[in-house]
Scaffold this motif. Structure first.
Motif, mmCIF file in Angstrom:
data_model
loop_
_atom_site.group_PDB
_atom_site.id
_atom_site.type_symbol
_atom_site.label_atom_id
_atom_site.label_comp_id
_atom_site.label_asym_id
_atom_site.label_seq_id
_atom_site.Cartn_x
_atom_site.Cartn_y
_atom_site.Cartn_z
ATOM 1 N N ASP A 36 0.803 -1.231 0.000
ATOM 2 C CA ASP A 36 0.000 0.000 0.000
ATOM 3 C C ASP A 36 0.836 1.280 0.000
ATOM 4 N N GLU A 37 2.142 1.158 0.196
ATOM 5 C CA GLU A 37 2.972 2.362 0.123
ATOM 6 C C GLU A 37 3.345 2.618 -1.342
ATOM 7 N N LYS A 49 16.816 6.735 12.315
ATOM 8 C CA LYS A 49 18.268 6.819 12.524
ATOM 9 C C LYS A 49 18.865 7.660 11.385
ATOM 10 N N ASP A 278 6.244 -8.749 11.610
ATOM 11 C CA ASP A 278 5.654 -8.100 12.781
ATOM 12 C C ASP A 278 4.237 -8.572 13.096
HETATM 13 C C1 LIG Z 1 11.391 3.700 12.774
HETATM 14 C C2 LIG Z 1 11.663 2.235 12.920
HETATM 15 C C3 LIG Z 1 12.902 1.795 13.368
HETATM 16 C C4 LIG Z 1 13.174 0.432 13.493
HETATM 17 N N1 LIG Z 1 14.413 0.032 13.912
HETATM 18 C C5 LIG Z 1 14.715 -1.284 13.935
HETATM 19 C C6 LIG Z 1 16.026 -1.738 14.265
HETATM 20 O O1 LIG Z 1 16.918 -0.942 14.555
HETATM 21 N N2 LIG Z 1 16.273 -3.069 14.209
HETATM 22 C C7 LIG Z 1 15.303 -3.975 13.882
HETATM 23 O O2 LIG Z 1 15.571 -5.176 13.849
HETATM 24 N N3 LIG Z 1 14.044 -3.576 13.606
HETATM 25 C C8 LIG Z 1 13.730 -2.260 13.619
HETATM 26 N N4 LIG Z 1 12.456 -1.859 13.304
HETATM 27 C C9 LIG Z 1 11.421 -2.868 13.088
HETATM 28 C C10 LIG Z 1 11.461 -3.414 11.687
HETATM 29 O O3 LIG Z 1 11.518 -2.375 10.740
HETATM 30 C C11 LIG Z 1 10.234 -4.276 11.472
HETATM 31 O O4 LIG Z 1 10.271 -5.318 12.408
HETATM 32 C C12 LIG Z 1 10.165 -4.825 10.054
HETATM 33 O O5 LIG Z 1 10.004 -3.777 9.144
HETATM 34 C C13 LIG Z 1 9.028 -5.822 9.955
HETATM 35 O O6 LIG Z 1 8.907 -6.236 8.627
HETATM 36 P P1 LIG Z 1 7.459 -6.654 8.078
HETATM 37 O O7 LIG Z 1 7.657 -7.142 6.697
HETATM 38 O O8 LIG Z 1 6.761 -7.494 9.060
HETATM 39 O O9 LIG Z 1 6.646 -5.274 8.038
HETATM 40 P P2 LIG Z 1 6.958 -3.938 7.299
HETATM 41 O O10 LIG Z 1 8.384 -3.780 6.959
HETATM 42 O O11 LIG Z 1 6.298 -2.878 8.111
HETATM 43 O O12 LIG Z 1 6.166 -4.069 5.915
HETATM 44 C C14 LIG Z 1 4.767 -4.183 5.869
HETATM 45 C C15 LIG Z 1 4.272 -3.478 4.626
HETATM 46 O O13 LIG Z 1 2.924 -3.891 4.370
HETATM 47 C C16 LIG Z 1 2.143 -2.763 4.055
HETATM 48 N N5 LIG Z 1 0.737 -3.085 4.308
HETATM 49 C C17 LIG Z 1 0.083 -3.142 5.499
HETATM 50 N N6 LIG Z 1 -1.198 -3.512 5.322
HETATM 51 C C18 LIG Z 1 -1.356 -3.696 3.980
HETATM 52 C C19 LIG Z 1 -2.474 -4.080 3.178
HETATM 53 N N7 LIG Z 1 -3.652 -4.377 3.720
HETATM 54 N N8 LIG Z 1 -2.304 -4.131 1.838
HETATM 55 C C20 LIG Z 1 -1.095 -3.856 1.254
HETATM 56 N N9 LIG Z 1 -0.012 -3.491 1.990
HETATM 57 C C21 LIG Z 1 -0.147 -3.425 3.332
HETATM 58 C C22 LIG Z 1 2.731 -1.703 4.964
HETATM 59 O O14 LIG Z 1 2.377 -0.395 4.583
HETATM 60 C C23 LIG Z 1 4.220 -1.965 4.783
HETATM 61 O O15 LIG Z 1 4.693 -1.349 3.636
HETATM 62 C C24 LIG Z 1 12.162 -0.504 13.176
HETATM 63 C C25 LIG Z 1 10.913 -0.064 12.740
HETATM 64 C C26 LIG Z 1 10.654 1.285 12.607
HETATM 65 C C27 LIG Z 1 9.294 1.744 12.141
#
Ligand SMILES: Cc1cc2nc3c(=O)[nH]c(=O)nc-3n(C[C@H](O)[C@H](O)[C@H](O)COP(=O)(O)OP(=O)(O)OC[C@H]3O[C@@H](n4cnc5c(N)ncnc54)[C@H](O)[C@@H]3O)c2cc1C
Length: 408
Positions: A36-37, A49, A278
């Motif tokens: 969705d982004e 950071k 997550d």
């Molecule tokens: C500011 C910040 C700092 C961080 N620092 C650290 C760190 O230092 N070390 C570390 O290990 N982790 C860190 N994290 C955590 C880490 O970034 C997350 O754990 C990781 O991004 C999880 O990956 P993911 O694929 O589960 O979710 P995400 O990377 O969040 O990706 C999920 C994607 O799905 C999209 N989405 C959601 N719902 C829908 C939908 N219905 N349809 C289509 N798309 C959708 C979202 O918009 C997003 O783009 C940090 C997070 C943030 C926000």
């Protein structure tokens, strides 16, 4: 209706990694990622950071350059939000009504920032830090900002506070609990970071009772505390955790609550639907098998690999050692294991030197390490966690004894 053998929902860390490991495994079927982004997959940690600090461009935080996805025939359908899943028809619905079919679905949607349900939460100048757009909005407002209030003394809030001090802003951190990092670290680490932030000029307030955000009608001008004090702020950053983005899956019948429940292969209770990262509530062997969600790049990437390999015919249950990092000022924290259930701890080295480790134990066994400017302990201590060893506490505390000698 377009249809893909593998449809990945969420173009973040987990989604990107799942697609690229599938291709690494030689998977030749069709793959698409819906996100969705508006951007291609990028690293989220730099948002609080070096990206926020202006030290890294957006191009440098892309997980892979655009050509990578094209060359591997992985279309990334950006700007599209999945609103519903029909597990019987094997389709997802995109906001606006289009549908996409799938053979197997990988749900990798992360979560959305938790907001404070208080008056003024929707004023201009109240920010969260989850996406590039969030970070860009903060960066765009910096020139007009003198005072910042950070709500939440977790890693993201503290990292943002450190960057904003670098920009010379007046920063107040409001933490509702008696110490910062209370949910993720032991007391010595909390007190160390509290002292560091104070030494860098941050007004850290513990057991803070926030009442609401106040504004001039449009924009935030301050934060009102329960005792009536108004802390001036042209920028408020709310960093109080996320709500896992699992609505469509739960509505479709997947079991879960705080996240969607998955088994050791990251399978949800819906047929051919996996969940990772997550949003995936899994039983983690590094905290006694409790069902938890981990919010870390390690977890997203490692679960993505488990699913990709499972689809490619190689089954390995998820049992990756958790690790994490945080950068604040010139401090590099590296953690391994999960400390949440510890019943004892050892401080190895003197925090006053800004280079030390906290080693967490449960029933005598090492379960986690938090290492501050101490990569050696992080590297050498890893095995203490993975093997669940029970070294002598005096030796753990003795910096003249390398941790690698305790794993023999
Ligand atoms: C500011 C910040 C700092 C961080 N620092 C650290 C760190 O230092 N070390 C570390 O290990 N982790 C860190 N994290 C955590 C880490 O970034 C997350 O754990 C990781 O991004 C999880 O990956 P993911 O694929 O589960 O979710 P995400 O990377 O969040 O990706 C999920 C994607 O799905 C999209 N989405 C959601 N719902 C829908 C939908 N219905 N349809 C289509 N798309 C959708 C979202 O918009 C997003 O783009 C940090 C997070 C943030 C926000």
């Amino acid at each position: 209706m377009p249809s893909y053998d593998i449809l990945i929902v969420g173009a973040g860390h987990g989604g990107a990694q799942a697609a690229l490991v599938l291709r690494q495994q030689g998977f030749a079927g069709s793959i698409a990622i819906v996100g969705d982004e508006p951007e291609l997959p990028y690293e989220r940690p730099p948002l609080s950071k070096d990206y926020l600090a202006g030290d890294k461009s957006f191009e440098r935080i892309l997980i892979r350059p655009p050509a990578f996805w094209e060359e591997r025939d992985i279309p990334i359908l950006t700007g599209r939000r999945v609103t519903a899943v029909d597990p019987a028809a094997r389709t997802v619905t995109i906001a606006g009504g289009d549908t996409i079919g799938y053979g197997q679905l990988i749900w990798a949607t992360g979560g959305s920032p938790r907001m404070l349900p208080v008056e003024g939460h929707d004023l201009m100048g109240v920010h969260v830090v989850r996406t590039r757009a969030d970070a860009d909005a903060m960066m765009g407002a910096l020139d007009a900002t003198t005072n910042v209030v950070v709500v939440g003394g977790g890693y993201i809030g503290l990292e943002a506070a450190a960057v904003l001090r670098k920009f010379g802003k007046t920063v107040t951190v409001l933490e509702a609990l008696p110490r910062v990092l209370a949910r993720v670290a032991g007391e010595p680490l909390s007190r160390f970071y509290e002292a560091e932030h104070r030494a860098h000029g941050v007004d850290v307030r513990l057991e803070a009772k926030l009442e609401c955000f106040v504004g001039d009608g449009d924009a935030v001008t301050g934060v009102r505390m329960a005792d009536g004090e108004v802390i001036p702020a042209q920028m408020v950053i709310v960093g109080i955790g996320i709500i896992p983005a699992v609505g469509p899956l739960i509505t479709a019948g997947a079991s879960g609550g705080n996240g969607v429940d998955v088994d050791e292969y990251c399978r949800t209770s819906l047929p051919d639907v996996f969940a990772i990262g997550d949003c995936a509530a899994h039983e983690n062997g590094f905290c006694g098998g409790q069902r938890i969600r981990l919010e870390s790049v390690q977890n997203a990437n490692d679960q993505a690999a488990v699913v990709a390999k499972c689809i490619a015919g190689e089954r390995h249950a998820y049992h990756a050692v958790p690790w994490f990092w945080s950068n604040q000022y010139d401090l590099k924290l590296q953690t391994v294991g999960l400390s949440t259930d510890h019943d004892d701890l050892v401080v190895r080295g003197d925090p006053a030197t800004r280079s030390f480790s906290v080693i967490y134990l449960k029933a005598g066994r090492v379960i986690a390490l938090d290492c501050v400017n101490m990569t050696k302990d992080y590297v050498q201590g890893r095995k203490l966690v993975t093997e669940g060893l029970s070294p002598d506490k005096a030796k753990l505390a003795d910096t003249s004894v390398p941790l690698k000698e305790l794993v023999l």
